[in-house]
Design an enzyme around this catalytic site. Sequence first.
Site, PDB file in Angstrom:
ATOM      1  N   ARG A  14     109.828   5.206 155.410  1.00  0.00           N
ATOM      2  CA  ARG A  14     110.330   5.002 154.038  1.00  0.00           C
ATOM      3  C   ARG A  14     109.380   5.593 152.990  1.00  0.00           C
ATOM      4  O   ARG A  14     108.170   5.598 153.183  1.00  0.00           O
ATOM      5  CB  ARG A  14     110.577   3.504 153.797  1.00  0.00           C
ATOM      6  CG  ARG A  14     111.701   2.991 154.699  1.00  0.00           C
ATOM      7  CD  ARG A  14     111.977   1.543 154.477  1.00  0.00           C
ATOM      8  NE  ARG A  14     112.489   1.282 153.143  1.00  0.00           N
ATOM      9  CZ  ARG A  14     112.625   0.071 152.638  1.00  0.00           C
ATOM     10  NH1 ARG A  14     112.267  -0.984 153.344  1.00  0.00           N
ATOM     11  NH2 ARG A  14     113.117  -0.098 151.432  1.00  0.00           N
ATOM     12  N   ARG A  70     105.794 -12.499 146.375  1.00  0.00           N
ATOM     13  CA  ARG A  70     105.008 -12.532 145.137  1.00  0.00           C
ATOM     14  C   ARG A  70     104.115 -13.766 145.074  1.00  0.00           C
ATOM     15  O   ARG A  70     103.006 -13.706 144.547  1.00  0.00           O
ATOM     16  CB  ARG A  70     105.957 -12.449 143.923  1.00  0.00           C
ATOM     17  CG  ARG A  70     106.518 -11.018 143.760  1.00  0.00           C
ATOM     18  CD  ARG A  70     107.754 -10.997 142.887  1.00  0.00           C
ATOM     19  NE  ARG A  70     108.198  -9.641 142.556  1.00  0.00           N
ATOM     20  CZ  ARG A  70     108.880  -8.843 143.383  1.00  0.00           C
ATOM     21  NH1 ARG A  70     109.198  -9.242 144.607  1.00  0.00           N
ATOM     22  NH2 ARG A  70     109.252  -7.631 142.996  1.00  0.00           N
ATOM     23  N   LYS A  77     113.135 -14.085 149.341  1.00  0.00           N
ATOM     24  CA  LYS A  77     112.142 -13.181 149.946  1.00  0.00           C
ATOM     25  C   LYS A  77     111.264 -12.553 148.866  1.00  0.00           C
ATOM     26  O   LYS A  77     110.040 -12.531 148.985  1.00  0.00           O
ATOM     27  CB  LYS A  77     112.898 -12.105 150.748  1.00  0.00           C
ATOM     28  CG  LYS A  77     112.000 -11.153 151.510  1.00  0.00           C
ATOM     29  CD  LYS A  77     112.637 -10.703 152.810  1.00  0.00           C
ATOM     30  CE  LYS A  77     113.694  -9.636 152.623  1.00  0.00           C
ATOM     31  NZ  LYS A  77     113.106  -8.282 152.530  1.00  0.00           N
ATOM     32  N   SER A  78     111.876 -12.040 147.803  1.00  0.00           N
ATOM     33  CA  SER A  78     111.099 -11.391 146.741  1.00  0.00           C
ATOM     34  C   SER A  78     110.084 -12.364 146.141  1.00  0.00           C
ATOM     35  O   SER A  78     108.921 -12.019 145.922  1.00  0.00           O
ATOM     36  CB  SER A  78     112.029 -10.928 145.615  1.00  0.00           C
ATOM     37  OG  SER A  78     112.844  -9.892 146.058  1.00  0.00           O
ATOM     38  N   ASP A  96     120.853  -5.003 147.209  1.00  0.00           N
ATOM     39  CA  ASP A  96     120.695  -5.601 148.546  1.00  0.00           C
ATOM     40  C   ASP A  96     121.992  -6.233 149.053  1.00  0.00           C
ATOM     41  O   ASP A  96     122.130  -6.488 150.249  1.00  0.00           O
ATOM     42  CB  ASP A  96     119.596  -6.675 148.522  1.00  0.00           C
ATOM     43  CG  ASP A  96     118.216  -6.065 148.351  1.00  0.00           C
ATOM     44  OD1 ASP A  96     118.069  -4.838 148.545  1.00  0.00           O
ATOM     45  OD2 ASP A  96     117.279  -6.812 148.017  1.00  0.00           O
ATOM     46  N   ARG A 105     121.708   2.924 154.219  1.00  0.00           N
ATOM     47  CA  ARG A 105     122.822   1.956 154.192  1.00  0.00           C
ATOM     48  C   ARG A 105     124.159   2.578 153.803  1.00  0.00           C
ATOM     49  O   ARG A 105     125.197   1.959 154.011  1.00  0.00           O
ATOM     50  CB  ARG A 105     122.479   0.775 153.284  1.00  0.00           C
ATOM     51  CG  ARG A 105     121.455  -0.140 153.908  1.00  0.00           C
ATOM     52  CD  ARG A 105     121.195  -1.383 153.087  1.00  0.00           C
ATOM     53  NE  ARG A 105     120.211  -2.224 153.764  1.00  0.00           N
ATOM     54  CZ  ARG A 105     119.434  -3.118 153.160  1.00  0.00           C
ATOM     55  NH1 ARG A 105     119.529  -3.299 151.858  1.00  0.00           N
ATOM     56  NH2 ARG A 105     118.580  -3.832 153.858  1.00  0.00           N
ATOM     57  N   ARG A 155     120.270  -6.566 156.931  1.00  0.00           N
ATOM     58  CA  ARG A 155     121.463  -6.796 156.101  1.00  0.00           C
ATOM     59  C   ARG A 155     122.716  -6.161 156.717  1.00  0.00           C
ATOM     60  O   ARG A 155     123.829  -6.639 156.505  1.00  0.00           O
ATOM     61  CB  ARG A 155     121.236  -6.312 154.666  1.00  0.00           C
ATOM     62  CG  ARG A 155     120.086  -7.050 154.005  1.00  0.00           C
ATOM     63  CD  ARG A 155     120.150  -7.084 152.509  1.00  0.00           C
ATOM     64  NE  ARG A 155     118.855  -7.468 151.971  1.00  0.00           N
ATOM     65  CZ  ARG A 155     118.405  -8.725 151.887  1.00  0.00           C
ATOM     66  NH1 ARG A 155     119.151  -9.731 152.276  1.00  0.00           N
ATOM     67  NH2 ARG A 155     117.211  -8.981 151.404  1.00  0.00           N
ATOM     68  N   GLN A 175     109.962  -2.885 142.990  1.00  0.00           N
ATOM     69  CA  GLN A 175     108.750  -2.697 143.793  1.00  0.00           C
ATOM     70  C   GLN A 175     107.791  -1.762 143.067  1.00  0.00           C
ATOM     71  O   GLN A 175     106.591  -2.018 142.998  1.00  0.00           O
ATOM     72  CB  GLN A 175     109.114  -2.146 145.166  1.00  0.00           C
ATOM     73  CG  GLN A 175     109.922  -3.158 145.974  1.00  0.00           C
ATOM     74  CD  GLN A 175     110.429  -2.616 147.286  1.00  0.00           C
ATOM     75  OE1 GLN A 175     110.206  -1.462 147.628  1.00  0.00           O
ATOM     76  NE2 GLN A 175     111.128  -3.451 148.038  1.00  0.00           N
ATOM     77  N   SER A 202     113.277   0.350 140.117  1.00  0.00           N
ATOM     78  CA  SER A 202     112.779  -0.318 141.320  1.00  0.00           C
ATOM     79  C   SER A 202     111.773  -1.396 140.940  1.00  0.00           C
ATOM     80  O   SER A 202     110.751  -1.117 140.309  1.00  0.00           O
ATOM     81  CB  SER A 202     112.108   0.712 142.238  1.00  0.00           C
ATOM     82  OG  SER A 202     111.234   0.056 143.127  1.00  0.00           O
TER      83      SER A 202
HETATM   84  C1  S3P Z   1     112.650  -5.909 145.983  1.00  0.00           C
HETATM   85  C2  S3P Z   1     113.155  -4.894 145.230  1.00  0.00           C
HETATM   86  C3  S3P Z   1     114.286  -4.067 145.646  1.00  0.00           C
HETATM   87  C4  S3P Z   1     115.056  -4.702 146.787  1.00  0.00           C
HETATM   88  C5  S3P Z   1     114.149  -5.219 147.848  1.00  0.00           C
HETATM   89  C6  S3P Z   1     113.229  -6.283 147.280  1.00  0.00           C
HETATM   90  C7  S3P Z   1     111.497  -6.667 145.469  1.00  0.00           C
HETATM   91  O1  S3P Z   1     113.832  -2.806 146.083  1.00  0.00           O
HETATM   92  O2  S3P Z   1     115.971  -3.779 147.326  1.00  0.00           O
HETATM   93  O3  S3P Z   1     114.880  -5.782 148.921  1.00  0.00           O
HETATM   94  O4  S3P Z   1     111.219  -7.773 145.963  1.00  0.00           O
HETATM   95  O5  S3P Z   1     110.840  -6.165 144.543  1.00  0.00           O
HETATM   96  P1  S3P Z   1     113.454  -1.615 145.069  1.00  0.00           P
HETATM   97  O6  S3P Z   1     112.317  -2.048 144.260  1.00  0.00           O
HETATM   98  O7  S3P Z   1     113.095  -0.458 145.957  1.00  0.00           O
HETATM   99  O8  S3P Z   1     114.662  -1.371 144.255  1.00  0.00           O
END
Ligand code: S3P
Length: 425
Positions: A120, A28, A23-24, A312, A343, A384, A167, A165
């Site tokens: 969020r 991207r 997914k990540s 995750d 969670r 999840r 993200q 993070s």
């Molecule tokens: C992700 C970063 C993680 C992860 C999320 C996907 C990403 O979150 O928990 O499911 O793809 O960059 P955080 O950046 O908030 O830690």
Amino acid sequence: MMSAKVYPAQSFNYKSDAIAADKSISHRCALFAVLAEGESKIENFLRAEDTLNTLKIIGQLGAEIRDNGSVITIRSNGIHETSEILDCGNSGTGMRLFCGLLSSAEGHFILTGDEYLKRRPMKRVTQPLRAIGAKLDGRENGDLAPLSIRGASLKAFNYESKVASAQVKSAMILAALRSDGVCTFREPELSRDHTERMLVGMGAHIERNALETKIWPLEKLLTPLSIRVPADPSSAFFFAVAAAITPNSSMIIEGVTLNPTRIEAFKVLERMGADIRYDLISEKYEPIGNITVKYAPLKAVVVSENIAWLIDELPALSIAMACAEGKSSIRNAQELRVKESDRIKTVVDNLNLCGIITEEYPDGYCVMGGKLHSAIVNSHGDHRIAMSFCIAGLRCGMDVEDIECINTSFPNFFELLTQCTKVKL
Ligand code: S3P
């Protein structure tokens, strides 16, 4: 609201190359293709709600997308203002990375999401972006979506993030690429590093030194991506736990990323006693290979380090902890509170419903290994949580309510679960 009834599984030995794509990395691919000159080619893009929303958004922003069913081709036309509202659905990654990308784009943009995403925290990206000149706003002074963005010129920065993070890091890297000078981003612990790997692979000048990342503004457009997205270790991990808690079982997961910032949960499962092997097969942007997991009686474990590398997987790991001998605990994981659900609470409440003794901490919880009992549990809209309790059901039977959310990351989860465990649903 849909529910699933999962029945206890017999032993199984299964090999799969059909675990959901990462997914990540898929998010991207879509986002970074916008910064390239020419056609990016993406094989095995994750066709799940979260990532298809990201793909749709880059189309709304002007990218030309072609899909022949196996390869998705993206040709960027720059970023264009649109009359449409950009809907990230359930995805925090989508929303936060778009904040970074759009902060410097010409025009005005609105990002929104579903009822969960709108709750969020977004300040972790809107605040540092505003500090370098971005014009971002939203409810609660820019913390909650819908967010509005008016592209502006961004100043070079030297930013120290309080959260580990990916993200936040990725949003800031995207902003840095179109800022007016060399930027530095520091994080308290290394978070997943797909952004750095992929952008460097596309020709960006990014230097990494432990927890510090230095980013140079783009002098020209990037080289297009040519990638086959590997399987997602976070999705694979549900099946790893399934094998680890089902006597005489094994699971081979093929073509998964072996990136160290993503497979820490497998290492913890190994510490608990499971028999795990990693076979590196290829390396492009990411190390990719197979992971084999074999059942063994599990023992308790304490998890308090490298949390960002397994954040995750903690819900699924909690199911393994419930099946292990002794008291396991998870600490330093306060980030769990702001995921698709809280969670810490959703895991603890659901484990209690299954007869497992737990204790909740502000930054984690402990789990007393014991006998899981069949129960009716709810996902609270969190994919999840839904999948973790389906896996628990392989031990004792389970009714899992509100399972539609699984489509955000792993649409073929039940198909694989029935094929692999022969379990009825
Ligand atoms: C992700 C970063 C993680 C992860 C999320 C996907 C990403 O979150 O928990 O499911 O793809 O960059 P955080 O950046 O908030 O830690």
